[in-house]
Design an enzyme around this catalytic site. Structure first.
Site, PDB file in Angstrom:
ATOM      1  N   ASP A   1       0.836  -1.202   0.000  1.00 44.85           N
ATOM      2  CA  ASP A   1       0.000   0.000   0.000  1.00 44.85           C
ATOM      3  C   ASP A   1       0.864   1.242   0.000  1.00 44.85           C
ATOM      4  OD1 ASP A   1      -3.043  -0.742   0.410  1.00 44.85           O
ATOM      5  OD2 ASP A   1      -1.756  -2.245   1.303  1.00 44.85           O
TER       6      ASP A   1
HETATM    7  O1  MRU Z   1      -7.568  -2.833   2.771  1.00 52.75           O
HETATM    8  P1  MRU Z   1      -7.362  -3.224   1.344  1.00 52.75           P
HETATM    9  O2  MRU Z   1      -8.167  -4.422   0.948  1.00 52.75           O
HETATM   10  O3  MRU Z   1      -7.536  -2.080   0.388  1.00 52.75           O
HETATM   11  O4  MRU Z   1      -5.842  -3.654   1.333  1.00 52.75           O
HETATM   12  C1  MRU Z   1      -5.260  -4.188   0.188  1.00 52.75           C
HETATM   13  C2  MRU Z   1      -3.869  -4.641   0.435  1.00 52.75           C
HETATM   14  O5  MRU Z   1      -3.291  -4.487   1.473  1.00 52.75           O
HETATM   15  C3  MRU Z   1      -3.150  -5.157  -0.728  1.00 52.75           C
HETATM   16  O6  MRU Z   1      -2.302  -6.190  -0.379  1.00 52.75           O
HETATM   17  C4  MRU Z   1      -2.383  -3.972  -1.301  1.00 52.75           C
HETATM   18  O7  MRU Z   1      -3.242  -2.875  -1.441  1.00 52.75           O
HETATM   19  C5  MRU Z   1      -1.798  -4.204  -2.579  1.00 52.75           C
HETATM   20  S1  MRU Z   1      -3.000  -3.997  -3.840  1.00 52.75           S
HETATM   21  C6  MRU Z   1      -2.250  -4.447  -5.292  1.00 52.75           C
END
Ligand code: MRU
Length: 396
Positions: free
Chosen positions: A261
Site C-alpha cells: 500500500d
Molecule cells: O484494505 P485493502 O483491501 O484495500 O488492502 C489491500 C492490500 O493491502 C493489498 O495487499 C495492497 O493494497 C496491494 S494492492 C495491489
C-alpha cells in the site's frame, strides 16, 4: 484484457464491481459522483491500492464529463474546483499512497495546461477538463501495462534467486491479501507475478492466506486463483508457519509474494495486516520475501516506516462476519446473506488495517521499472529506477 474486471470504464460511465458481494455475486455499481466514489472506497466495495486511485480519478472525471464543475467559469476557478474535489477524495483511505500520487499527478496536469488568452472563455475550461480526463484515463490504462511488467520482472527474478526448485524448475509461493485483477485494473501485482509464473509453466503451487479480519484472501484471492485455474490452497493466516515447517521441501516453497500500500524511501513497506508476521516467518525458514509494487505505490517523501499513517477500522470487522447462507443440503444459497457475531460484542478491539514490514526483512521490491534489491547498508535505493522523482523529492 479479458478476465476479471474490478473497474469498467468508458468516457462518462464508471462501474465498479461490488467486492463485498464476492465471491457469491457479481454486481457492478455505477459511480456518478465523487461522493459515491468516496463511499465505495471507504466501505471497501472497491479496495487495493491501485484500484482505489483509479476509481477516485475516474469518478471525478465522470462528474466533469457530465458538466458538473461547481460554479467555475474561469480557468482558475475550474482548477480550484478540481483540486478541492480531489482533496475530498484523498480523505477516503489514508494508508495507500497510490491515491496521493494520482492526485498530485492530476493536479500538476491541470495546472500545466496552456490556457493563455482563454482564461475567461469556455474553451479554457474545456481544455482543462480534457487534460484531466486524458490523465485519469491514462492512469487506468497504464496500470495493467505496469502489472504485466511486474509479473515479468518478478517471475524472472524469483526463478533466478529461488532457494529451492523442483527437478523440473518449478517453485511454490505463498501470498497474502488480494493483489490481483480485483485490486488493480488487471493482471495484478503480487498475484500478477504468480499469474506470470503459472502461464510460464514455472508454478507448482500457490498458498493463499485467509487474510483476517476482512478476508480479502479467502473472498477475493481464492476466487481469482480458482477462476484462473491456478493450483492453490487456502490457509488461515496462523497456518503459514506450519506450511513452511512441513511443506517447504516437499512443495519447493521459494517465496512469500505480497503487494504494497505504501513503500517508503528506505524500503519499509506498509501492506495488509499480517504481512510483517509472514516476513519474519519467511526469514526464519529461508524463504524469499518479495514485495510487488508499481512505482505509484512508492512514497519517496517519507523516510522510513515510522512515518506511515496506519488506518484503523471498525471493531465489527473482528467481531462479526457476513456471507452467503449455507443451506441444510450443504449448498451455498447466494440469494441469502447473513451477518453473524463471532465474538462477545463488548470485547475491546484493535483493528489496524495494515502493518509495516521493515526493509531488513524484504529481499526484493519488484516494480514495473525493474527489481530493486538491498544495498550494503541494508536499505533499498530507488534513485536508479525513478531518477526524476528522486531528484525532485530527495535531491541529488
Ligand atoms: O484494505 P485493502 O483491501 O484495500 O488492502 C489491500 C492490500 O493491502 C493489498 O495487499 C495492497 O493494497 C496491494 S494492492 C495491489
Amino acid at each position: 484484457m479479458s478476465g476479471l474486471q474490478a473497474i469498467r470504464y468508458t468516457r462518462g460511465k464508471l462501474e465498479v464491481l461490488d467486492q463485498l458481494k464476492l465471491p457469491h455475486e457479481h454486481h457492478y455499481d455505477e459511480i456518478l459522483t465523487s461522493e459515491e466514489a468516496f463511499e465505495c472506497i471507504k466501505s471497501m466495495r472497491v479496495r487495493g491500492a491501485p484500484a482505489i486511485a483509479i476509481v477516485a480519478a475516474l469518478a471525478h472525471g465522470v462528474e466533469l464529463h457530465g458538466g458538473s464543475c461547481g460554479d467555475a467559469t474561469t480557468t482558475d476557478e475550474t482548477i480550484s474546483h478540481i483540486e478541492s474535489r480531489l482533496d475530498y477524495l484523498f480523505q477516503s483511505r489514508p494508508t495507500a499512497v497510490d491515491l496521493t500520487n494520482a492526485i498530485e499527478h492530476l493536479k500538476n496536469t491541470v495546472r500545466s495546461v496552456d490556457v493563455s488568452g482563454k482564461e475567461d472563455h469556455p474553451d479554457g475550461r474545456e481544455a482543462i477538463i480534457d487534460a484531466y480526463l486524458a490523465a485519469a484515463e491514462e492512469i487506468f490504462r497504464k496500470d495493467t501495462e505496469t502489472n504485466l511488467l511486474i509479473g515479468e520482472h518478478g517471475s524472472k527474478w524469483l526463478l533466478e534467486n529461488a532457494p529451492t526448485k523442483s527437478a523440473t524448475g518449478e517453485v511454490s509461493v505463498l501470498t497474502h491479501c488480494n493483489t490481483g485483477s480485483l485490486a488493480t485494473s488487471g493482471h495484478g501485482t503480487a498475484l500478477g507475478i504468480i499469474r506470470s509464473l503459472h502461464t510460464g509453466g514455472h508454478l507448482h503451487h500457490a498458498f493463499c492466506t485467509e487474510t483476517r479480519p476482512y478476508n480479502q484472501g479467502s473472498r477475493l484471492t481464492a476466487f481469482e486463483l480458482v477462476y484462473e485455474g491456478i493450483p492453490s490452497t487456502l490457509i488461515t493466516d496462523s497456518m503459514a508457519g506450519a506450511v513452511f515447517a512441513t511443506k517447504k521441501d516437499e512443495k519447493n516453497i521459494a517465496a512469500v509474494i505480497v503487494g504494497a500500500d505504501r513503500v517508503v524511501r528506505n524500503g519499509d513497506t506498509a501492506n495488509k495486516i499480517g504481512t510483517y508476521s509472514l516476513a519474519v516467518l519467511a526469514k526464519y525458514h529461508g524463504v524469499k520475501f518479495i514485495v510487488a509494487a508499481p512505482t505509484t505505490s512508492i512514497d519517496l517523501q517519507t523516510e522510513n516506516g515510522a512515518g506511515i499513517k496506519i488506518e484503523e477500522r471498525n471493531p465489527e470487522e473482528l467481531t462479526q462476519i457476513s456471507g452467503a447462507v449455507v443451506g441444510k443440503d450443504g449448498k451455498v444459497d447466494v440469494s441469502q446473506t447473513a451477518r453473524i457475531a463471532t465474538a462477545h460484542q463488548d470485547i475491546g478491539v484493535w483493528n489496524p488495517a495494515f502493518d509495516v514490514t521493515p526493509a531488513e526483512l524484504i529481499d526484493a521490491i519488484v516494480t514495473e521499472r525493474g527489481v530493486v534489491v538491498k544495498g550494503v547498508d541494508g536499505s533499498f535505493d530507488f534513485k536508479d529506477i525513478m531518477p526524476e522523482r528522486w531528484a525532485k523529492v530527495v535531491g541529488n
